[in-house]
Write an enzyme that holds these catalytic residues in place. Structure first.
Site, PDB file in Angstrom:
ATOM      1  N   TYR A  63       0.996  -0.939   0.090  1.00  0.00           N
ATOM      2  CA  TYR A  63       0.075   0.020   0.179  1.00  0.00           C
ATOM      3  C   TYR A  63       0.835   1.280   0.246  1.00  0.00           C
ATOM      4  O   TYR A  63       1.475   1.609   1.061  1.00  0.00           O
ATOM      5  CB  TYR A  63      -0.829   0.046   1.214  1.00  0.00           C
ATOM      6  CG  TYR A  63      -1.925  -1.211   1.328  1.00  0.00           C
ATOM      7  CD1 TYR A  63      -2.336  -1.964   0.194  1.00  0.00           C
ATOM      8  CD2 TYR A  63      -2.401  -1.364   2.668  1.00  0.00           C
ATOM      9  CE1 TYR A  63      -3.026  -2.928   0.331  1.00  0.00           C
ATOM     10  CE2 TYR A  63      -3.441  -2.603   2.513  1.00  0.00           C
ATOM     11  CZ  TYR A  63      -3.518  -3.360   1.610  1.00  0.00           C
ATOM     12  OH  TYR A  63      -4.331  -4.359   1.523  1.00  0.00           O
ATOM     13  N   GLY A 216     -18.228  -3.308  -0.400  1.00  0.00           N
ATOM     14  CA  GLY A 216     -18.445  -3.529  -1.822  1.00  0.00           C
ATOM     15  C   GLY A 216     -17.637  -2.265  -2.340  1.00  0.00           C
ATOM     16  O   GLY A 216     -17.774  -1.615  -3.378  1.00  0.00           O
ATOM     17  N   SER A 222     -22.519   4.265  -0.793  1.00  0.00           N
ATOM     18  CA  SER A 222     -23.135   5.439  -1.544  1.00  0.00           C
ATOM     19  C   SER A 222     -23.798   5.306  -2.722  1.00  0.00           C
ATOM     20  O   SER A 222     -24.462   5.997  -3.450  1.00  0.00           O
ATOM     21  CB  SER A 222     -21.566   6.183  -1.996  1.00  0.00           C
ATOM     22  OG  SER A 222     -20.904   6.453  -0.843  1.00  0.00           O
TER      23      SER A 222
END
Length: 320
Positions: A63, A216, A222
């Protein structure tokens, strides 16, 4: 709105590892989801999470690469190391050439050891609580990789061993060399394939389940507007689920979750997270966020109670 509950604790796996029942996926603070979060804001979010009881922090050396581990190291400089369960990963190698990333996988003993020591330095700690093999190296027998991890456990550099995205047979072979504490997988209302083989294997062997992207990748929080607002370099833009031809189907899924959450008096994100929490006492979801407000909302999912009928309704909504 369900909010403000204290985060309960849970046993992850059968070796005695205890974590917060909801963790925090830290990837999006530094990589893959558009521009990194400014360091001051990211450190504030991490410290807020710890103070709120979300103490199971998930990162990886890829990352950034590396920058996410360095960020966590900075956040823990306030003396909060003893309060957290720190999980990081090794195994995905990245080379940046001509503006593009080329990814590889390594699980050879020399690499395992050097990756662990580099992560310890970046995190500023003497021991990693949970160390995952991020992806399986098909060129190195899993027994060889786990053998080296076992040595790192014996040396006190790591406490527990985890796997990520491994097959059922790989999990069994690894567990035969040294107990595997946790398996990290994508699991959400719209990602269910792990239920066939992986989950039953983990439960048979007493391996804890860590669910990444339980929302998800943000869509269940959203809906379609998430896709409209993604940065140009957000890797979600490349995923099939976020392409226009699939959005119509996924929009219907989101609308159903949204309607049900309204009846429950919670947010769609809380409902989707509550579904993961209700999968069992051996499951710990690790939703990521860059905003304190969203983190507080995610914690609220712990107090959303679902009846068997509501679980069935959600199951049917989530079926492809």
């Amino acid at each position: 709105m369900a909010q403000g509950c204290r985060v309960r604790r849970m046993k992850l796996g059968s070796q005695g590892f205890e974590v917060s029942a909801q963790g925090l996926g830290c990837m999006g603070l530094s990589a893959f989801y558009g521009a990194p979060t400014p360091e001051t804001n990211a450190v504030a979010l991490l410290r807020h999470a710890i103070n709120a009881g979300v103490t199971f922090l998930d990162t990886s050396d890829i990352y950034g690469p590396s920058t996410n581990e360095l960020l966590l190291g900075k956040a823990l400089k306030d003396g909060s190391r003893e309060k957290v369960e720190l999980a990081t990963k090794f195994g995905i190698t990245g080379v940046h050439m001509h503006g593009d990333w080329t990814f590889g996988v390594r699980g050879d003993p020399e690499y395992v050891r050097s990756a662990c020591e580099a992560s310890l330095r970046r995190l500023g700690v003497t021991c990693i609580d949970l160390y995952y093999q991020h992806r399986t190296d098909i060129n190195v027998p899993i027994e060889v990789t786990i053998g080296e991890l076992k040595k790192l456990v014996e040396e006190g550099k790591i406490k527990y061993i985890g796997l990520s995205e491994a097959s059922a047979s790989t999990i069994r072979r690894a567990h035969a060399v040294h107990p595997i504490t946790a398996m990290q997988i994508e699991w959400s209302l719209w990602s269910r394939d792990v239920e066939e083989e992986i989950i039953p294997t983990c439960r048979e062997l007493g391996i804890g389940i860590v669910a990444y992207s339980p929302l998800g990748r943000g869509f269940l929080a959203s809906g379609p507007k998430l896709v409209e607002n993604l940065d140009q370099d957000d890797f979600r833009k490349t995923l099939p689920r976020f392409q226009q031809e699939n959005l119509d189907h996924n929009k219907i899924l989101y609308e159903k979750v949204s309607a049900m959450s309204e009846k429950k008096g919670c947010t769609p994100a809380q409902l989707a997270l509550a579904w993961v929490h209700h999968q069992g006492d051996d499951v710990c979801p690790i939703p990521g966020t860059t905003k304190i407000e969203n983190l507080n909302q995610n914690i609220g999912a712990l107090s959303v109670k679902l009846t068997p009928e509501e679980m069935s309704e959600l199951e049917s909504i989530g079926q492809p």
